[in-house]
Design an enzyme around this catalytic site. Structure first.
Site, PDB file in Angstrom:
ATOM      1  N   HIS A 228     -12.760  45.204 -12.776  1.00  0.00           N
ATOM      2  CA  HIS A 228     -11.390  45.240 -12.246  1.00  0.00           C
ATOM      3  C   HIS A 228     -11.396  45.415 -10.728  1.00  0.00           C
ATOM      4  O   HIS A 228     -10.738  44.674 -10.002  1.00  0.00           O
ATOM      5  CB  HIS A 228     -10.566  46.366 -12.880  1.00  0.00           C
ATOM      6  CG  HIS A 228      -9.311  46.657 -12.085  1.00  0.00           C
ATOM      7  ND1 HIS A 228      -8.175  45.900 -12.205  1.00  0.00           N
ATOM      8  CD2 HIS A 228      -9.056  47.570 -11.130  1.00  0.00           C
ATOM      9  CE1 HIS A 228      -7.255  46.347 -11.349  1.00  0.00           C
ATOM     10  NE2 HIS A 228      -7.770  47.365 -10.681  1.00  0.00           N
TER      11      HIS A 228
ATOM     12  N   SER B 182      -7.404  40.478 -12.980  1.00  0.00           N
ATOM     13  CA  SER B 182      -8.570  40.893 -13.776  1.00  0.00           C
ATOM     14  C   SER B 182      -8.237  41.020 -15.259  1.00  0.00           C
ATOM     15  O   SER B 182      -9.075  41.463 -16.034  1.00  0.00           O
ATOM     16  CB  SER B 182      -9.123  42.226 -13.251  1.00  0.00           C
ATOM     17  OG  SER B 182      -8.183  43.274 -13.461  1.00  0.00           O
TER      18      SER B 182
HETATM   19 CO    CO Z   1      -6.784  48.453  -9.232  1.00  0.00          CO
END
Ligand code: CO
Ligand code: PHE
Length: 259
Positions: free
Chosen positions: A124, A189
């Site tokens: 992420h 992400s």
């Molecule tokens: Co973040």
């Protein structure tokens, strides 16, 4: 909530060594699988600035070496990345941003967390956040955000400023010639929400409004029901440039809005 990183090894600014050699082959393979899934989605759903920036990172071959990426970033926009054990306290986080250092979590999720993870991991943080640090306007905006964070701490307004971060840096959308696109790291992400945020008819997509974003609560465990749409990073920079002190004072007396 207990966090899962190794905080005992961290320095006073919460940085740690990345120790790239310690990642297992399975971890690099899992990172590649995550990368490949998202790489199929981003051409259709991410903003052009993000797509262009990714091309400058050879991140498809496994968990990247932060020092190599930092060298490229320093040359491009003066940013670097620092390895951290996971989420860090507000003052440490804002201080890093205010010095053009982006904290990136060192550990990778487990295979069973392929689709969903509660805490930010290296995938992420890296895939979502780092590419846009190559964009000069975005890079300057995040620097200003960091300084604004330290100021918000003094003004007891971190909660309001965190909502802005959520609705821009994490879940922001942008209006482009090709339609609505994502630039927020939480979207970029995400295996599921990236297409959802652009195409699903259910969520609200409001034109970005600073005060509304500062006032709107958010939920961390489901797809967002409201997104804020900017025209450009220049707009985001412009709209967040004024002194927030009077804004915080005014909003403190108004009710928080439901997501
Ligand atoms: Co973040
Ligand atoms: N202008 C804000 C302030 O005076 C700081 C800030 C800049 C906040 C950019 C967010 C993003 O507090």
């Amino acid at each position: 909530m207990s966090l899962r990183g190794s905080y005992g090894l961290a320095a006073a600014d919460f940085s740690v060594a990345q120790d790239w050699g310690a990642y297992a082959a399975e971890e690099h393979a899992l990172f590649r699988r995550l990368f490949e899934r998202q790489a199929k989605l981003v051409p259709r759903y991410a903003c052009a600035e993000w797509i262009e920036a990714l091309a400058r990172l050879d991140a498809g071959s496994g968990i990247p070496r932060f020092d190599r990426v930092s060298a490229k970033l320093r040359a491009a926009t003066g940013w670097e990345i620092v390895a951290v054990p996971g989420l860090i306290p507000d003052d440490a986080f804002f201080t890093h941003l205010a010095n053009r250092r982006f904290p990136v979590t060192v550990w990778l999720r487990q295979p069973e967390e392929f689709d969903y993870i509660v805490e930010p991991d290296v995938f992420h943080d890296f895939f979502g956040h780092v590419p846009l640090l190559f964009d000069p306007v975005y890079a300057d905006h995040l620097h200003e955000y960091g300084k604004g964070g330290l100021k918000a701490m003094r003004l007891d307004a971190v909660k309001m400023l965190a909502r802005l971060y959520w609705y821009t840096i994490e879940f922001g959308l942008m209006k482009t010639h090709d339609g609505i696109r994502a630039y927020g790291a939480g979207l970029i992400s995400s295996g599921g929400e990236l297409a959802y945020c652009v195409t699903d008819p259910a969520p609200k997509r409001l034109d970005f409004d600073l005060e509304t974003a500062l006032r709107t609560d958010y939920q961390i465990d489901r797809y967002q029901t409201t997104y804020f749409v900017i025209d450009s990073f220049a707009q985001l920079m412009r709209d967040t440039a004024p002194d927030f002190t009077p804004v915080y004072d005014r909003l403190r007396n108004l009710p928080v809005l439901a997501p």
